[in-house]
Design an enzyme around this catalytic site. Structure first.
Site, PDB file in Angstrom:
ATOM      1  N   LYS A   1       7.842  -3.288  -7.950  1.00 34.72           N
ATOM      2  CA  LYS A   1       6.629  -4.093  -8.136  1.00 34.72           C
ATOM      3  C   LYS A   1       6.804  -5.152  -9.242  1.00 34.72           C
ATOM      4  O   LYS A   1       7.750  -5.077 -10.038  1.00 34.72           O
ATOM      5  CB  LYS A   1       5.459  -3.165  -8.451  1.00 34.72           C
ATOM      6  CG  LYS A   1       5.141  -2.189  -7.309  1.00 34.72           C
ATOM      7  CD  LYS A   1       3.857  -1.427  -7.605  1.00 34.72           C
ATOM      8  CE  LYS A   1       3.518  -0.494  -6.454  1.00 34.72           C
ATOM      9  NZ  LYS A   1       2.192   0.142  -6.642  1.00 34.72           N
TER      10      LYS A   1
ATOM     11  N   TYR B   1      -1.760  -3.811   2.027  1.00 30.42           N
ATOM     12  CA  TYR B   1      -2.555  -2.712   1.470  1.00 30.42           C
ATOM     13  C   TYR B   1      -3.919  -2.565   2.159  1.00 30.42           C
ATOM     14  O   TYR B   1      -4.831  -1.972   1.580  1.00 30.42           O
ATOM     15  CB  TYR B   1      -2.752  -2.910  -0.033  1.00 30.42           C
ATOM     16  CG  TYR B   1      -1.544  -2.497  -0.859  1.00 30.42           C
ATOM     17  CD1 TYR B   1      -1.143  -1.161  -0.931  1.00 30.42           C
ATOM     18  CD2 TYR B   1      -0.810  -3.424  -1.589  1.00 30.42           C
ATOM     19  CE1 TYR B   1      -0.050  -0.763  -1.692  1.00 30.42           C
ATOM     20  CE2 TYR B   1       0.294  -3.033  -2.358  1.00 30.42           C
ATOM     21  CZ  TYR B   1       0.655  -1.701  -2.399  1.00 30.42           C
ATOM     22  OH  TYR B   1       1.734  -1.307  -3.162  1.00 30.42           O
TER      23      TYR B   1
ATOM     24  N   PHE C   1     -10.279  -0.307  -6.301  1.00 27.69           N
ATOM     25  CA  PHE C   1      -9.160  -1.010  -6.945  1.00 27.69           C
ATOM     26  C   PHE C   1      -8.481  -2.030  -6.033  1.00 27.69           C
ATOM     27  O   PHE C   1      -7.510  -2.673  -6.430  1.00 27.69           O
ATOM     28  CB  PHE C   1      -8.135  -0.002  -7.482  1.00 27.69           C
ATOM     29  CG  PHE C   1      -7.561   0.944  -6.451  1.00 27.69           C
ATOM     30  CD1 PHE C   1      -6.537   0.554  -5.600  1.00 27.69           C
ATOM     31  CD2 PHE C   1      -8.058   2.248  -6.340  1.00 27.69           C
ATOM     32  CE1 PHE C   1      -5.998   1.426  -4.664  1.00 27.69           C
ATOM     33  CE2 PHE C   1      -7.535   3.124  -5.397  1.00 27.69           C
ATOM     34  CZ  PHE C   1      -6.505   2.710  -4.560  1.00 27.69           C
TER      35      PHE C   1
ATOM     36  N   ARG D   1       9.317  10.241  -2.780  1.00 28.63           N
ATOM     37  CA  ARG D   1       8.091  10.427  -3.573  1.00 28.63           C
ATOM     38  C   ARG D   1       8.346  11.340  -4.775  1.00 28.63           C
ATOM     39  O   ARG D   1       7.765  11.166  -5.838  1.00 28.63           O
ATOM     40  CB  ARG D   1       6.943  10.909  -2.694  1.00 28.63           C
ATOM     41  CG  ARG D   1       6.432   9.756  -1.816  1.00 28.63           C
ATOM     42  CD  ARG D   1       5.388  10.194  -0.828  1.00 28.63           C
ATOM     43  NE  ARG D   1       4.073  10.401  -1.422  1.00 28.63           N
ATOM     44  CZ  ARG D   1       3.224   9.430  -1.738  1.00 28.63           C
ATOM     45  NH1 ARG D   1       3.548   8.167  -1.549  1.00 28.63           N
ATOM     46  NH2 ARG D   1       2.041   9.704  -2.240  1.00 28.63           N
TER      47      ARG D   1
ATOM     48  N   THR E   1       1.552   8.791  -8.840  1.00 30.90           N
ATOM     49  CA  THR E   1       1.033   7.410  -8.845  1.00 30.90           C
ATOM     50  C   THR E   1       0.697   6.966 -10.265  1.00 30.90           C
ATOM     51  O   THR E   1       1.001   5.840 -10.666  1.00 30.90           O
ATOM     52  CB  THR E   1      -0.240   7.321  -7.967  1.00 30.90           C
ATOM     53  OG1 THR E   1       0.081   7.809  -6.668  1.00 30.90           O
ATOM     54  CG2 THR E   1      -0.748   5.899  -7.863  1.00 30.90           C
TER      55      THR E   1
ATOM     56  N   ARG F   1       8.726   6.406 -12.198  1.00 28.00           N
ATOM     57  CA  ARG F   1       7.476   5.938 -12.811  1.00 28.00           C
ATOM     58  C   ARG F   1       7.353   6.409 -14.259  1.00 28.00           C
ATOM     59  O   ARG F   1       6.824   5.681 -15.113  1.00 28.00           O
ATOM     60  CB  ARG F   1       6.281   6.373 -11.970  1.00 28.00           C
ATOM     61  CG  ARG F   1       6.147   5.508 -10.715  1.00 28.00           C
ATOM     62  CD  ARG F   1       5.069   6.017  -9.815  1.00 28.00           C
ATOM     63  NE  ARG F   1       4.780   5.113  -8.709  1.00 28.00           N
ATOM     64  CZ  ARG F   1       4.257   5.508  -7.556  1.00 28.00           C
ATOM     65  NH1 ARG F   1       3.972   6.784  -7.356  1.00 28.00           N
ATOM     66  NH2 ARG F   1       4.017   4.635  -6.601  1.00 28.00           N
TER      67      ARG F   1
ATOM     68  N   ASN G   1       2.662   0.279 -11.606  1.00 28.53           N
ATOM     69  CA  ASN G   1       3.393   1.557 -11.620  1.00 28.53           C
ATOM     70  C   ASN G   1       4.816   1.447 -11.080  1.00 28.53           C
ATOM     71  O   ASN G   1       5.351   2.386 -10.496  1.00 28.53           O
ATOM     72  CB  ASN G   1       2.584   2.673 -10.943  1.00 28.53           C
ATOM     73  CG  ASN G   1       2.345   2.434  -9.478  1.00 28.53           C
ATOM     74  OD1 ASN G   1       2.682   1.371  -8.951  1.00 28.53           O
ATOM     75  ND2 ASN G   1       1.776   3.406  -8.795  1.00 28.53           N
TER      76      ASN G   1
ATOM     77  N   HIS H   1       6.619   1.268  -5.271  1.00 30.29           N
ATOM     78  CA  HIS H   1       5.826   1.826  -4.172  1.00 30.29           C
ATOM     79  C   HIS H   1       6.737   2.712  -3.354  1.00 30.29           C
ATOM     80  O   HIS H   1       7.921   2.409  -3.198  1.00 30.29           O
ATOM     81  CB  HIS H   1       5.288   0.680  -3.300  1.00 30.29           C
ATOM     82  CG  HIS H   1       4.726   1.158  -1.984  1.00 30.29           C
ATOM     83  ND1 HIS H   1       3.468   1.680  -1.882  1.00 30.29           N
ATOM     84  CD2 HIS H   1       5.275   1.208  -0.742  1.00 30.29           C
ATOM     85  CE1 HIS H   1       3.245   2.028  -0.603  1.00 30.29           C
ATOM     86  NE2 HIS H   1       4.338   1.748   0.098  1.00 30.29           N
TER      87      HIS H   1
ATOM     88  N   GLU I   1       5.427  -0.181   7.218  1.00 29.49           N
ATOM     89  CA  GLU I   1       5.676  -0.981   6.010  1.00 29.49           C
ATOM     90  C   GLU I   1       7.047  -1.666   6.065  1.00 29.49           C
ATOM     91  O   GLU I   1       7.183  -2.822   5.668  1.00 29.49           O
ATOM     92  CB  GLU I   1       5.550  -0.090   4.773  1.00 29.49           C
ATOM     93  CG  GLU I   1       4.114   0.380   4.563  1.00 29.49           C
ATOM     94  CD  GLU I   1       3.962   1.457   3.495  1.00 29.49           C
ATOM     95  OE1 GLU I   1       2.820   1.897   3.282  1.00 29.49           O
ATOM     96  OE2 GLU I   1       4.970   1.857   2.872  1.00 29.49           O
TER      97      GLU I   1
END
Ligand code: CMP
Length: 139
Positions: free
Chosen positions: A11, A51, A59, A87, A93, A104, A114, A117, A128
């Protein structure tokens, strides 16, 4: 059966801080193979579409602004049990809740900034990935 591909983005916060190399190294060290990768930037419309599943969340508009605020790296990763294993590698998250050693925990600033993704299901991994790399579908 669980699939062998997931999708990730590094990100804008992590790109800005020059963490691309460190994050890719963690990804490779964890056994993921990078099968597609792109350094790019999302327009607001792109981020809104990517998204869209979060459209009703409070948010959403901050998320769209944030994800279109600077360049990102998008990639498709391959490994057995890719979605769940990735993950685990990236952590919760919210980086405050992320386990020690996760991407993270190491590199994220906040729940919105964060660092990375990771797809939450095989189905979303495919959707995606196709969002950025539709040409792979033709092979
Ligand atoms: P990501 O895995 O990219 O998917 C949706 C993103 O929304 C999530 O990471 C967070 O960066 C962002 N987000 C911002 N605020 C929240 C929140 N309160 N709860 C969950 N996700 C949030």
């Amino acid at each position: 059966m669980s699939g062998n591909r997931t999708f990730t983005m590094i990100k804008p916060d992590a790109v800005e801080k020059n963490y691309i190399g460190a994050i890719l190294e963690k990804i490779n060290a964890a056994g993921f193979k990078i099968v597609a990768m792109k350094y790019t930037r999302l327009s607001k419309a792109d981020a809104g579409e990517f998204y869209a599943v979060h459209k009703e969340r409070p948010f959403y508009s901050d998320l769209v602004d944030y994800m279109s605020d600077g360049p990102i790296v998008a990639a498709i990763l391959e490994k057995d049990n890719a979605v769940a294993d990735f993950r685990e590698l990236i952590g919760a998250t919210n980086p405050e809740e992320a386990a020690e050693g996760t991407i993270r925990k190491l590199y994220a600033e906040s729940i919105s900034a964060n660092a990375v993704h990771g797809s939450d299901s095989d189905e979303n991994a495919q959707i995606e990935g196709n969002f950025f790399f539709s040409q792979l579908e033709r092979h």
